[in-house]
Design a protein around this motif. Structure first.
Motif, short mmCIF file in Angstrom:
data_model
loop_
_atom_site.label_atom_id
_atom_site.label_comp_id
_atom_site.label_asym_id
_atom_site.label_seq_id
_atom_site.Cartn_x
_atom_site.Cartn_y
_atom_site.Cartn_z
N GLU A 10 2.49 -9.85 -0.45
CA GLU A 10 1.09 -10.18 -0.17
C GLU A 10 0.92 -11.55 0.49
O GLU A 10 -0.06 -12.24 0.28
N LYS A 13 -6.80 -5.45 1.47
CA LYS A 13 -6.93 -4.82 0.16
C LYS A 13 -8.00 -3.75 0.23
O LYS A 13 -9.13 -4.00 0.64
N HIS A 30 -5.41 -0.26 -3.32
CA HIS A 30 -4.08 -0.46 -2.74
C HIS A 30 -4.17 -1.42 -1.56
O HIS A 30 -5.25 -1.72 -1.06
N ASN A 31 -3.02 -1.89 -1.12
CA ASN A 31 -2.91 -2.81 0.01
C ASN A 31 -2.39 -2.05 1.22
O ASN A 31 -1.57 -1.14 1.08
#
Length: 94
Positions: free
Chosen positions: A39, A54, A74-75
Motif C-alpha cells: 500500500e 481503495k 479491497h485495493n
C-alpha cells in the motif's frame, strides 16, 4: 508495445546488452508491484504515479442466479499520468 519491444528499443538506444536491460525492467516492475502490495504509492516525476485505490464494500447482484452478494472492501492498482505525460500524448509528440 510489449515488454520485449521496450527492452529491444532501450538496448538499441543505449547500447546496453538486452539481458541487462531486461533485468532492470523486470526489477522495476517487481519493485512497483511490491510497493503497491504494501500500500505504498510509487511517484515518478515527469511520468506519473502508480497508486493504490481503495474500493469500499458494496452490494451486488448476480442476475443469472437472482441473488444478492457482498463484495468486500479491497485495493486496486491504478496509474495516474503526470501533466507532462498527458500533454505529450494529447499532442502526439515523442
Amino acid at each position: 508495445m510489449t515488454k520485449s519491444e521496450i527492452v529491444k528499443e532501450i538496448s538499441a538506444r543505449t547500447g546496453i546488452d538486452g539481458k541487462a536491460v531486461l533485468a532492470v525492467v523486470e526489477g522495476f516492475m517487481n519493485e512497483v508491484k511490491t510497493s503497491l502490495g504494501k500500500e505504498e504509492n510509487v511517484y515518478l516525476r515527469g511520468f506519473g504515479s502508480f497508486i493504490v485505490k481503495k474500493r469500499a464494500q458494496k452490494t451486488a447482484r448476480n442476475i443469472s442466479k437472482n441473488t444478492t452478494m457482498i463484495i468486500p472492501a479491497h485495493n486496486i492498482p491504478a496509474f495516474k499520468p503526470s501533466d507532462e505525460f498527458l500533454t505529450m500524448v494529447k499532442m502526439g509528440k515523442q
